[in-house]
Design a protein around this motif. Structure first.
Motif, PDB file in Angstrom:
ATOM      1  N   UNK A 122       1.048  -1.045  -0.138  1.00 33.93           N
ATOM      2  CA  UNK A 122       0.248  -0.201  -0.009  1.00 33.93           C
ATOM      3  C   UNK A 122       1.084   1.228   0.295  1.00 33.93           C
ATOM      4  N   UNK A 174       0.867   4.919  -2.679  1.00 34.25           N
ATOM      5  CA  UNK A 174       1.937   5.876  -2.822  1.00 34.25           C
ATOM      6  C   UNK A 174       2.870   6.587  -2.969  1.00 34.25           C
ATOM      7  N   UNK A 200      -0.045   6.540  -6.326  1.00 37.82           N
ATOM      8  CA  UNK A 200      -1.295   5.558  -6.331  1.00 37.82           C
ATOM      9  C   UNK A 200      -2.248   5.927  -5.139  1.00 37.82           C
ATOM     10  N   UNK A 201      -3.140   5.813  -4.830  1.00 35.72           N
ATOM     11  CA  UNK A 201      -4.385   5.808  -3.558  1.00 35.72           C
ATOM     12  C   UNK A 201      -4.715   4.108  -4.099  1.00 35.72           C
ATOM     13  N   UNK A 202      -4.390   2.900  -2.538  1.00 36.06           N
ATOM     14  CA  UNK A 202      -4.194   1.660  -2.312  1.00 36.06           C
ATOM     15  C   UNK A 202      -6.072   2.304  -1.862  1.00 36.06           C
ATOM     16  N   UNK A 203      -6.869   0.644  -2.122  1.00 36.47           N
ATOM     17  CA  UNK A 203      -8.590   0.905  -1.306  1.00 36.47           C
ATOM     18  C   UNK A 203      -8.328   0.085  -0.756  1.00 36.47           C
ATOM     19  N   UNK A 204      -8.411  -0.925   0.569  1.00 33.72           N
ATOM     20  CA  UNK A 204      -7.958  -1.789   1.516  1.00 33.72           C
ATOM     21  C   UNK A 204      -9.495  -1.697   2.378  1.00 33.72           C
ATOM     22  N   UNK A 220      -7.028   1.779   6.183  1.00 36.86           N
ATOM     23  CA  UNK A 220      -6.621   3.111   4.628  1.00 36.86           C
ATOM     24  C   UNK A 220      -7.087   4.425   4.947  1.00 36.86           C
ATOM     25  N   UNK A 233      -4.146   7.655   2.658  1.00 33.80           N
ATOM     26  CA  UNK A 233      -4.602   8.146   2.074  1.00 33.80           C
ATOM     27  C   UNK A 233      -5.051   9.562   2.465  1.00 33.80           C
TER      28      UNK A 233
END
Lengths: 159, 159, 159, 159, 159, 159, 159, 159, 159, 159, 159, 159
Positions: free
Chosen positions: K69, K73, K77-81, L37, L41
């Protein structure tokens, strides 16, 4: 004879909480001796897992013994954890002599834990009014012993 | 019944060393229970020193109990450290019930250590031929218990 | 005058083991002072290695001093480790005054270790009957000092 | 003979600071040997407290010995901490032979600390001009020894 | 050729103790390689327990190898722990090639431990007169290997 | 422009102490870079000792850099430790390019330490009146650098 | 016979990576045994530095042995690290018998490291296509061994 | 009434140093209570930074309180750190009741630090002749508080 | 002149990897000095967060400096990390003199990180054929610096 | 004014629990100041035991102060632990000025603990309905203070 | 909308690496939830081994989740968990509801590991050109998961 | 189907406590995923504080998840913490996709904590009769989450 250590509990509260604590000390010392006995005498293909898990039980039993005994002193009641007292008064179900196969060890431990937990549950009720501080200690001990009870039982369970 | 754990000792050596170890296990468990009993019940102006020193004794007794019991298993002999066995067979001199003043505690501990050490000294002689590995363990235990014996005795000595 | 600390040894055993321990205390204190003296005064291209190795020797000597002195007390004999006693009775061969080149330091340390070890070897024999617990301590000290003797000698050895 | 280690101090400054440091090394080694002697030989009901407190004093004395000796080397002066030098030149007041009751031990330690501190106070004055770095070390040693002096004196004080 | 490292043992004592130590070095290196081989190749439902227990054995074997080799150097004898020497002279019983089921691994380890312990027991007798310091090391190694022997055997034992 | 960080020193005291601190920051950063340069480029039979000792010097130089820089900020003076500033203003004597034999490294380090210590000694005098807190820091830095100066010099000294 | 451990590699990839890993295991075990042999048998004025540095090499070799062997198992290939296999197949250049002077030890270690590194470099190429995960492990091992190669070589280098 | 703890200072020196130390104890206790009060009541977007930084200040204040109080005892002066004494005599500027925004907290802390530092600076002068050991402690406290003063001020500064 | 440290790389590979590593050493030293400069000179309401984060950057830069410099030595290339070399050759973008507000510090750090990362990315390409071991180190450094680049950039980003 | 921190308790529950917590904060801060005062001013032959035990009490009082204050904030109530508030509102019984003999210290501590515990017991009842989370914290504090009460009382008890 | 975090990758490289990383985050979170589910619900005679080994898998999965993750970043790129994203997009094969026998747990874990590793292998190929830093992370994750895959598979393997 | 793990609770008590625990497991897993998350972010000038504080929340949520799930097993109820279950049943309020400014993150976390705490408060009431051990765990979780709720809210509060 006047008691050398005073307590903020009244004498009835002290009697109820003190008796519950003294009995808990005896049960837990016995549990630690039974677990050590099994730790040394276990044989079988799960020897290593069982041998190690028994020492975790010993550690828990010893730590709670100290906590219960020092709670008794804190309310002015002298604890008694001598070998003869334990041999006579323990509520644990005991363990047999000599080498013991791993499955038999597990069943013995589950049985002893059940007996000790059942008596703790009664003391949680008995001390609710008498001394919430003592009750809180019993709740903490029960929480840990019930966790261990699950872990030991899981080894002989099937879905 | 064949023993499940074999040994490189012959059966006579095994008998001598095994008996010595089983008795040592019993003495040391009793010593640890006596020291804990004193740890909780001591009162008097030296409370803190004595209370702390007793836990050092408990730790020593417990560590050596494990060492002796596992030495027994290593030569194929099952140790027995259950409460009833300890209550019946211990060679320690015991401790009274209830609160105990610090000086009385010190004298009780010195007495118990003397009794346990004397029995260990005999076992050092007895196992010299039977099993030098077991003898070496007894020497190590005696060295530590005699050190503790001095420290406890020093508290009641006068020049 | 009655001795304030009693012993399970008889008086002859106590005399033999006690004398051996008192002399060992003196030798080891002197060894630690000699090694510290060298630690501060060494010069030469191997300064750093020798400076560090000397502190390992100091630590060993100090730890064994304590062990020997407390073994003496454990058998009821008072140890004497005062500066004047050490200056008069030490069996070590000593060290010169002022700055000292690294090779000379190494040879001095080897010599002192040889002298102290030789005396320990005699005490291992002398205490075998008198007190196996004391003998065991001397064996442990000899094992470590002989290891250090090799390491120091290896620095001036050639194949 | 030229000195192998040079210094940024001039020769008079070096003489004053060097002498103060060499004497401090001797006093502190003696203090550590006296405290160890007491550590082994103390008896009485405060045995445990005194026994433990003496090892704190030993640690302090040893650490400062090293600091003072290495400060001497840093200004090009060779320290001398051998047993005979200590026995002859120490400014400490010493300790008697054999077992010693706890109160007598405390008084002996207070006396030795007083003597060593008084000499340190003089050296703080003497080195102010000669070498502020050395003076700073003496201030640090005095601060700790005066703290210990209070703690030991507090044990025999009454309001 | 004169030996570069001298010893306080006479040449016959040196020969006996040296040979015993050199052979012990070889046995223990082999034991560590066998245990690592098993650590990587074990399969079966007790994989994890056996895999972990093998690394405890490796650690024990490596620590004792070092102790035995450095004892050899301490008495002036050069140890030889090279692969070819181990392959030719080891007294261990070895292990097969390829993947190995857990029960077979346990039996192999028990067998290897038995062989190595039996040879150690002989060396304990052989070095009693030659060098009690070396004998003491063998007793310590035997104590630990016999403990491990029990633990491995317990996994295939039945009451 | 008003300074963002105020100080309890008056402006003359601030100027004297601030300048001394800013110069110390530059000297110490350079010392750490020189020591790292030597750490990588040293060759010769004392490689390992010198390589390790250089990292101790790096650690000391870095820690004191931080202490001096943060003391500057504490009295409202901005420190400047950028590469160009260090390259221009350092009072250290520098180190040559490329691989360097161990003896040459030692001599270079002794020389650099001498130069930095000499400047520190002047600043100890200069700040005595201006700010005793800053002076105390310089005394602490000098004490450690003079100790290292002895240790490095000892490696090239002969009696 | 079907392999008990499956792999996501195809059989050719598995063959290439597996062979490279099995050979690496053998080389690294031999390197650790050679370094231990030198650790015990080194003599000469740099004894201490070399003795300590050899144990760092042993630790590196052992850790990478485990990593390579467990990487082999992870791709379904059984590693073989038994003494006889090592004695026959090692790519290291070996070490002589008996005591060895420090300079000779250093040259021997440099030679062995060169040989092992050269073979690793080939395997880095060979496994690039077959298995980048295995290649990455070889790169990590090479990075560390080349660092050690520099450090050992630096001890015999001259500018 | 004679003082139970004696001092090597004369009575005038003792009076000056003792008063300075007693006042420092009061200031520092108040500083720790103010910082804790802020630690609990701070709100605002920098809550976390300020909340954590306040505990570092609490730790510093508590450690120096102990150092100053035990320095007072070491020169025979009884410290007084009771709540009423602190409430009446503190030289800190205090803190308001209830929730406090982060910027206001920072300004309050800067102000309190300034007041306490100013008083310490006076005591550094006052004790220079009376007792350099006490002065040295005040220098150490000032160094740390001035560092914290910068860090807190930096949060409200602008270039 | 023959190089004292040999390499398994051919001379062209050595030239490419060596130059890349020498330049990386210079960039990273500069980065660590810039970050320290900012660590001391930052002011503003985010002082504490930025002050702490800068020390994490310093630690990363120093650790990678050492790794790159020792990789250079491992392939026989002498690194140059002296202040003047850094001042002339660094690829970082630098930092201004004097106190600096937090937002300006963050932007300066992001800019410096971008410049250093861009040069590292080029070296990752340049060394792919020349030396995969060196390339792997550059990948590791880039991974960490790009992570830090995100963290610093995140402080000035808005969605 | 609206409260900045909201709570899931209704306003009556918040009032009851908040008041109980604010008072507990005051009592515990006073207890920690009283124990510190005693820690510095105690004299007598049990100085060392009492001096050390007082710091355990300080640690307990400080930890619980923080827990109670942060529980207050968690339910939206601002705690007040400033010196003047403590001086006015504390429920502890206080301690006298100046040096204090050990037995008097013990009696003072027992008295203060009794007073604080009695008030806690009332708050355990008062918060049972209002907030079981707050009640649970009071039970935990009471359990520890009652344990300490026993330990301090045991020092002045006689059977 | 412009992305708040910039990257040195071009947009196509960013797209490829970013997608691979986002999918890896999802797979690894699911793997950690599956392992925890099994950790709680496992029963059977290997309960303890499996229960403990599952927590090692959880730790590995969580650590790599964070690494992947934060690498996303780092390239902007924004991670989505989030739970719903994981529930919909995971490439793991899942686990059933309720209690589960140990052998079934082992088989489930092997299956999930196989699925996750296969997808990782594809991403190692896909990112080779796009971003070697991201590829290096995938290689590291694959290395560890393949090691765990062997260990879990070994428990159900037979030779 | 009979349940494999038995309980000392009757079936109604088991149903109430089991349902409360299963729901708590789901809420807490979701809380940990939401916090992670946000941890990845978050952007904005308080990035670092918020980024670090979120990991403390993750740790708390994970530890309590384990405690609640293992309490469920201890009373014979199988917990369900799979991604799909969490996605469907969680009582948390969730978090949006993509980059998120720090203030929005803080508000989101406060909202999620409020929702989870409110549900916990109901379960504290619901389990009071059914199982005091389970209730005690809920009280402990609520105490910690309410503390965190204050800390997060404090960041957006104003007086």
């Amino acid at each position: 004879m006047p008691q050398p250590i005073t307590s903020t509990l009244d004498s009835e509260q002290q009697r109820i909480a003190g008796e519950a604590l003294r009995n808990t000390v005896v049960d837990l010392i016995d549990l630690s001796l039974i677990a050590k006995q099994a730790h040394w005498n276990v044989i079988g293909q799960n020897f290593r897992s069982v041998h190690l898990a028994l020492d975790e039980l010993v550690t828990a039993a010893r730590d709670f013994t100290d906590a219960a005994a020092e709670r008794a002193t804190a309310i002015g009641v002298s604890p008694d954890g001598r070998a003869a007292t334990v041999a006579q008064n323990s509520g644990a179900t005991g363990i047999g002599d000599g080498w013991l196969e791993d499955r038999a060890v597990i069943e013995t431990i589950v049985e002893n834990l059940s007996a000790v937990i059942a008596r703790l549950r009664e003391r949680i009720d008995a001390t609710e009014k008498a001394d919430p501080v003592t009750q809180d200690l019993f709740i903490e001990i029960a929480a840990r012993l019930e966790q261990l009870h699950w872990m030991w039982q899981a080894q002989v369970a099937s879905a």
